[in-house]
Design an enzyme around this catalytic site. Structure first.
Site, PDB file in Angstrom:
ATOM      1  N   LYS A  12      -6.542  -8.881  10.546  1.00  0.00           N
ATOM      2  CA  LYS A  12      -6.851  -8.583  11.950  1.00  0.00           C
ATOM      3  C   LYS A  12      -6.621  -9.824  12.791  1.00  0.00           C
ATOM      4  CE  LYS A  12     -11.670  -9.672  11.145  1.00  0.00           C
ATOM      5  NZ  LYS A  12     -11.657 -10.913  11.929  1.00  0.00           N
ATOM      6  N   ASP A  20     -13.978 -12.039   6.241  1.00  0.00           N
ATOM      7  CA  ASP A  20     -13.464 -13.364   6.634  1.00  0.00           C
ATOM      8  C   ASP A  20     -14.047 -14.550   5.855  1.00  0.00           C
ATOM      9  OD1 ASP A  20     -12.274 -11.710   8.473  1.00  0.00           O
ATOM     10  OD2 ASP A  20     -13.054 -12.707  10.248  1.00  0.00           O
ATOM     11  N   HIS A  22      -4.175 -15.044  12.362  1.00  0.00           N
ATOM     12  CA  HIS A  22      -3.626 -15.261  13.698  1.00  0.00           C
ATOM     13  C   HIS A  22      -2.237 -15.903  13.671  1.00  0.00           C
ATOM     14  CE1 HIS A  22      -7.500 -14.284  15.325  1.00  0.00           C
ATOM     15  NE2 HIS A  22      -8.100 -15.346  14.860  1.00  0.00           N
ATOM     16  N   CYS A  67     -17.708 -11.468  13.592  1.00  0.00           N
ATOM     17  CA  CYS A  67     -16.945 -10.441  12.877  1.00  0.00           C
ATOM     18  C   CYS A  67     -17.812  -9.513  12.028  1.00  0.00           C
ATOM     19  CB  CYS A  67     -15.847 -11.098  12.062  1.00  0.00           C
ATOM     20  SG  CYS A  67     -14.627 -11.890  13.141  1.00  0.00           S
ATOM     21  N   ASP A  70      -9.057 -12.919   8.786  1.00  0.00           N
ATOM     22  CA  ASP A  70      -8.662 -13.284  10.141  1.00  0.00           C
ATOM     23  C   ASP A  70      -7.259 -13.884  10.026  1.00  0.00           C
ATOM     24  OD1 ASP A  70      -9.874 -13.179  12.748  1.00  0.00           O
ATOM     25  OD2 ASP A  70     -10.118 -15.369  12.746  1.00  0.00           O
TER      26      ASP A  70
HETATM   27  C1  VGL Z   1     -14.441 -15.109  13.758  1.00  0.00           C
HETATM   28  C2  VGL Z   1     -14.401 -16.310  15.704  1.00  0.00           C
HETATM   29  C3  VGL Z   1     -13.021 -16.226  15.761  1.00  0.00           C
HETATM   30  C4  VGL Z   1     -15.247 -14.516  12.644  1.00  0.00           C
HETATM   31  C5  VGL Z   1     -13.064 -14.995  13.795  1.00  0.00           C
HETATM   32  O1  VGL Z   1     -14.679 -14.252  11.565  1.00  0.00           O
HETATM   33  O2  VGL Z   1     -16.469 -14.294  12.844  1.00  0.00           O
HETATM   34  N1  VGL Z   1     -15.099 -15.762  14.720  1.00  0.00           N
HETATM   35  N2  VGL Z   1     -12.373 -15.569  14.806  1.00  0.00           N
HETATM   36 ZN    ZN Z   2     -10.268 -15.680  14.716  1.00  0.00          ZN
END
Ligand code: VGL
Ligand code: ZN
Length: 212
Positions: free
Chosen positions: A114, A16, A56, A159, A54
């Site tokens: 994801k 991420d 969404h 993550c 990430d």
């Molecule tokens: C993450 C919070 C929400 C991360 C992703 O990549 O750590 N944290 N979505």
């Molecule tokens: Zn997220």
């Protein structure tokens, strides 16, 4: 100590490293940009690199705005248990979901996305937050014979950490590259995750140990 890594069974998992988790982003991790330079260096030492993103939908259930009266960082009950709420971040196809512009993500053999199901968040690169829905990464690593995983990226207490714990649960050897990751929460959540990682024998190395 020099780390002998980057062999056939080793994989670097870059978690991420996206604009929204870096300076100026919607969910900026303190000092998040600092992971990019060591990760780009580390990539040269690995034959196999996998990156995660990430990813969404705009109405994702982890976004506080989807829960009237609730604020980011509050916790809500979901069918799969407790879920922390976040500001809107990493929305599919938006600039915030792009990789950090300096990240050499072209080195990756695989991009794992994801968190794309509206109803389930996903911290781990292996299992979503219901702890049963797989991303497919376990099967990919198994089929490729990748048995030792080195983790870097954002964020250590979410993550990166959950990915490392799940890697151990799958029987993989797992190492977190300490200076190539940063935590969202300073203090409590970082310390709690570090204790969980140590308890599951996730090792810690620094990027400098790879430089030969
Ligand atoms: C993450 C919070 C929400 C991360 C992703 O990549 O750590 N944290 N979505
Ligand atoms: Zn997220």
């Amino acid at each position: 100590m020099a780390m002998q890594a980057g062999g056939e069974g080793d994989v670097l998992l870059v978690v991420d490293v996206q604009r929204d988790f870096c300076a100026g982003g919607a969910l900026a991790v303190p000092d998040g940009d600092a992971v990019v330079a060591p990760i780009n260096q580390l990539m040269k030492h690995f034959r196999h690199v996998v990156v995660t993103q990430d990813w969404h939908p705009a109405d994702h259930s982890s976004f506080a705005v989807q829960h009237p009266g609730r604020q980011a960082l509050e916790v809500v009950e979901t069918p799969y248990g407790k879920q922390q709420l976040w500001p809107v971040h990493c929305v599919q196809g938006t600039p915030g979901a792009e990789f950090h512009p300096d990240l050499h993500w072209d080195r990756a053999e695989l991009i794992v996305r994801k968190g794309f199901r509206r109803e389930i968040d996903s911290y781990s690169a292996f299992l979503e937050n219901d702890r049963t829905t797989p991303t497919g990464l376990a099967g990919y690593l198994r089929e490729r014979g990748l048995v030792r995983i080195f983790l870097a990226g954002l964020a250590l207490d979410y993550c990166v950490g959950f990915s490392a714990l799940d890697a151990r649960a799958l029987g993989l050897e797992a190492w977190v590259i300490a200076d190539a990751t940063r935590a969202v929460g300073v203090g409590e959540s970082q310390t709690a995750m570090e204790l969980r990682l140590a308890a599951l024998q996730v090792g810690t190395v620094t990027a400098g140990e790879f430089m030969r």
